[in-house]
Design an enzyme around this catalytic site. Structure first.
Site, short mmCIF file in Angstrom:
data_model
loop_
_atom_site.label_atom_id
_atom_site.label_comp_id
_atom_site.label_asym_id
_atom_site.label_seq_id
_atom_site.Cartn_x
_atom_site.Cartn_y
_atom_site.Cartn_z
CD GLU A 1 4.43 0.65 6.69
OE1 GLU A 1 5.34 0.87 7.49
OE2 GLU A 1 3.95 1.57 5.96
CG ASP B 1 -0.24 0.03 2.54
OD1 ASP B 1 0.78 -0.67 2.68
OD2 ASP B 1 -0.68 0.77 3.43
#
Ligand SMILES: [Zn+2]
Length: 342
Positions: free
Chosen positions: A134, A77
């Site tokens: 994350e 991400d």
């Protein structure tokens, strides 16, 4: 080759709020062509969107809990980008640098890892770990650490550090504190109780705690102790009303030798002390995040290897990454990335 891979990764919009299924599908394809065995570890996020951690293995399979010698870890991400940035998902080269959302953090590392594993002979089991979410609290890594699908001896987490190997990071904790009062007209303060005066007394105690935390030092860090911050505070409804409530956010970054609960216990004691001075003192204290830090010993063979290949002495940082959660998989982590700065 590495640049094309990075361009393909950047072209897949993987902002944390979206499902990361498209980038995971891409990675599955790449891993399969490299003869890795892959497995998805999915979960549904708080908005009902499927998020996927992908684990790819070489030299081991998913029967039982495989032992892996080394894991290369990158998150899929990215943080959001300004809609006016028209080239956010188009890798663009300027002055010898590659730009695009996630090109450094951490698609650069992922592209490097995919390129590297293509040209090496794997003698011991190797894993590629691609995580979700994350950027919004290490959520994917937390899910993976809980599932414990593999045992990992060493791991390299690809966060941007200008190639400096990072062997230790502080933890990260947050708490929400709500101090209660009793509203009344400010002309008649005896009829109420000011939540802000009460909160101010508690805040003063927390400042003393921040000072006390300086006594427990961890020389590898700068600053070498657990730091504490009240970054947000709000309370009251009008200038002439005794505030009925005051809330603030407490953040602390514990050195890895200190559990998150250490500061939480000091705060609870401070609240109890306030209560003993003022029996009406009412306060809610809720820890909303307690990410632990990590530390890999200086004599770890991974540290020496990373120092040798980068030519840079390893260091520490005052913030956290997924490295701490790789420890939950049994690993000695180190954290570095070949591209970019932090
Ligand atoms: Zn990152």
């Amino acid at each position: 080759m590495i640049k094309e891979t990075l361009a393909e990764l950047v072209a897949i919009d993987s902002v944390s709020s979206r499902s990361n299924a498209p980038i995971v599908e891409y990675l599955e394809g790449r891993c399969a062509s490299l003869n890795f065995t892959t497995k998805r570890f999915s979960y549904i996020d708080e908005f009902g969107i499927e998020k996927i951690n992908l684990v790819a293995l070489m030299g081991a399979d998913f029967s039982g809990i495989p032992d892996v010698e080394l894991a290369l870890v990158g998150h899929t991400d990215t943080v959001p980008y300004d809609p006016n940035w028209t080239e956010a998902t188009k890798l663009t080269e300027r002055d010898g640098k590659l730009f695009g959302r996630g090109s450094c953090d951490t698609k650069g590392f992922i592209a490097a890892a995919l390129t590297a594993v293509d040209s090496i002979q794997v003698r011991k089991p190797l894993a590629l770990i691609f995580t979700a979410d994350e950027e919004i609290g290490l959520l994917g890594a937390k899910h993976l650490a809980q599932a414990k699908p593999i045992n990992v001896r060493y791991s390299i987490v690809g966060e941007p550090t200008s190639l400096k190997p990072i062997r230790a990071g502080k933890g990260y904790s947050l708490a929400e504190i709500v101090v209660k009062g009793r509203e009344a007209h400010s002309a008649y303060p005896a009829l109420g109780a000011s939540a802000i005066f009460r909160a101010a007394r508690l805040v003063s105690r927390l400042e003393l705690i921040a000072d006390k935390l300086k006594e427990q030092r961890h020389p590898a860090f700068e600053p070498s102790f657990t730091t504490l911050n009240i970054g947000l505070i709000r309370g009251g409804t009008a200038k002439n009303v005794l505030p009925g409530e005051c809330r603030f956010t407490l953040e602390w970054r514990p050195v890895p030798t200190q559990p998150s609960s250490h500061v939480a216990n000091l705060v609870k004691t401070a609240i109890a002390d306030e209560k003993s001075n003022d029996p009406d003192f009412e306060c809610e204290f809720q820890v909303t995040r307690a990410d632990f830090g990590f530390e890999t010993p200086t004599d770890s063979p991974l540290i020496s290897l990373m120092e040798e290949v980068t030519g840079i002495e390893c260091g520490t940082v005052a913030f956290g990454t997924e490295a701490a959660h790789m420890m939950a998989l049994g690993s000695e982590p180190v954290w570095t990335s070949p591209l970019g700065t932090y």
